[in-house]
Design a protein around this motif. Structure first.
Motif, mmCIF file in Angstrom:
data_model
loop_
_atom_site.group_PDB
_atom_site.id
_atom_site.type_symbol
_atom_site.label_atom_id
_atom_site.label_comp_id
_atom_site.label_asym_id
_atom_site.label_seq_id
_atom_site.Cartn_x
_atom_site.Cartn_y
_atom_site.Cartn_z
ATOM 1 N N GLU A 55 -5.431 0.428 0.856
ATOM 2 C CA GLU A 55 -6.828 0.836 1.008
ATOM 3 C C GLU A 55 -7.441 0.217 2.259
ATOM 4 O O GLU A 55 -8.190 0.868 2.981
ATOM 5 C CB GLU A 55 -7.636 0.435 -0.234
ATOM 6 C CG GLU A 55 -7.291 1.218 -1.477
ATOM 7 C CD GLU A 55 -7.541 2.715 -1.328
ATOM 8 O OE1 GLU A 55 -8.618 3.105 -0.820
ATOM 9 O OE2 GLU A 55 -6.663 3.495 -1.720
ATOM 10 N N THR A 56 -7.123 -1.036 2.506
ATOM 11 C CA THR A 56 -7.635 -1.723 3.685
ATOM 12 C C THR A 56 -7.089 -1.085 4.955
ATOM 13 O O THR A 56 -7.823 -0.884 5.931
ATOM 14 C CB THR A 56 -7.279 -3.222 3.629
ATOM 15 O OG1 THR A 56 -7.810 -3.764 2.412
ATOM 16 C CG2 THR A 56 -7.854 -3.983 4.792
ATOM 17 N N LYS A 58 -6.143 1.993 5.300
ATOM 18 C CA LYS A 58 -6.801 3.282 5.482
ATOM 19 C C LYS A 58 -8.168 3.087 6.141
ATOM 20 O O LYS A 58 -8.570 3.886 6.978
ATOM 21 C CB LYS A 58 -6.961 4.008 4.145
ATOM 22 C CG LYS A 58 -5.676 4.619 3.638
ATOM 23 C CD LYS A 58 -5.906 5.606 2.516
ATOM 24 C CE LYS A 58 -6.304 4.938 1.241
ATOM 25 N NZ LYS A 58 -6.340 5.860 0.078
ATOM 26 N N SER A 59 -8.868 2.030 5.756
ATOM 27 C CA SER A 59 -10.161 1.739 6.377
ATOM 28 C C SER A 59 -9.986 1.404 7.855
ATOM 29 O O SER A 59 -10.801 1.789 8.688
ATOM 30 C CB SER A 59 -10.842 0.565 5.670
ATOM 31 O OG SER A 59 -11.153 0.899 4.347
ATOM 32 N N LYS A 85 -15.030 -6.314 12.745
ATOM 33 C CA LYS A 85 -14.183 -5.363 12.027
ATOM 34 C C LYS A 85 -13.259 -6.102 11.068
ATOM 35 O O LYS A 85 -13.039 -5.666 9.940
ATOM 36 C CB LYS A 85 -13.344 -4.536 13.006
ATOM 37 C CG LYS A 85 -14.104 -3.479 13.729
ATOM 38 C CD LYS A 85 -13.129 -2.697 14.581
ATOM 39 C CE LYS A 85 -13.806 -1.788 15.536
ATOM 40 N NZ LYS A 85 -12.845 -1.082 16.375
ATOM 41 N N THR A 88 -15.131 -7.062 8.047
ATOM 42 C CA THR A 88 -15.367 -5.881 7.223
ATOM 43 C C THR A 88 -14.117 -5.499 6.450
ATOM 44 O O THR A 88 -14.176 -5.203 5.249
ATOM 45 C CB THR A 88 -15.830 -4.696 8.099
ATOM 46 O OG1 THR A 88 -17.041 -5.071 8.763
ATOM 47 C CG2 THR A 88 -16.057 -3.448 7.281
ATOM 48 N N LEU A 89 -12.960 -5.538 7.107
ATOM 49 C CA LEU A 89 -11.716 -5.185 6.420
ATOM 50 C C LEU A 89 -11.366 -6.223 5.359
ATOM 51 O O LEU A 89 -10.835 -5.878 4.302
ATOM 52 C CB LEU A 89 -10.583 -5.016 7.429
ATOM 53 C CG LEU A 89 -10.750 -3.808 8.352
ATOM 54 C CD1 LEU A 89 -9.658 -3.777 9.410
ATOM 55 C CD2 LEU A 89 -10.769 -2.507 7.562
ATOM 56 N N VAL A 92 -13.273 -5.229 2.412
ATOM 57 C CA VAL A 92 -12.636 -4.096 1.732
ATOM 58 C C VAL A 92 -11.540 -4.617 0.809
ATOM 59 O O VAL A 92 -11.445 -4.219 -0.361
ATOM 60 C CB VAL A 92 -12.058 -3.076 2.744
ATOM 61 C CG1 VAL A 92 -11.182 -2.038 2.045
ATOM 62 C CG2 VAL A 92 -13.174 -2.403 3.527
#
Length: 124
Positions: A55-56, A58-59, A85, A88-89, A92
């Motif tokens: 998921e990370t 993909k972000s 960034k 932020t990841l 996530v």
């Protein structure tokens, strides 16, 4: 060439920074149960972590590329954006793991927090 190095380094840092917990922190189950010595819980943790890493990633794929023209000001700005960034990841990853029942905690606080989680789970 410098541009490619900045882009490549930024992408590598973004993807690698959030795949594992920092060395002074661990993922703790929110039910307080330990996966140490429990193959079923360890397998579940590995599955959950793998899903959250995906998921990370993909972000990260959707994140804009940071460019630098090689000047000091531009490189500093690129580094700041890349750091944001990365934060932020990491969020996530933490959010995904929280949905699966884990929180990242300092190693030295893990036993006390696990006990508190077990106590809270027993009150339900």
């Amino acid at each position: 060439m410098k541009l490619l190095l900045v882009i490549g380094a930024s992408a590598m840092m973004l993807l690698s920074s959030c795949q594992t917990a920092p060395t002074n922190q661990i993922w703790l189950r929110t039910d307080g149960r330990s996966q140490v010595g429990n193959p079923h819980l360890m397998q579940q943790f590995e599955i959950d972590r793998t899903v959250c890493v995906g998921e990370t990633q993909k972000s990260a794929v959707g994140a804009p590329v940071v460019y630098s023209d090689g000047s000091i000001g531009s490189t500093v700005s690129a580094a700041m954006v890349t750091g944001q960034k990365s934060d932020t990841l990491n969020d996530v990853m933490k959010g995904c793991m929280a949905q699966k029942g884990y929180v990242m905690v300092p190693k030295d606080q893990a036993p006390a927090m696990a006990a508190q989680f077990r106590n809270n789970a027993g009150k339900k």
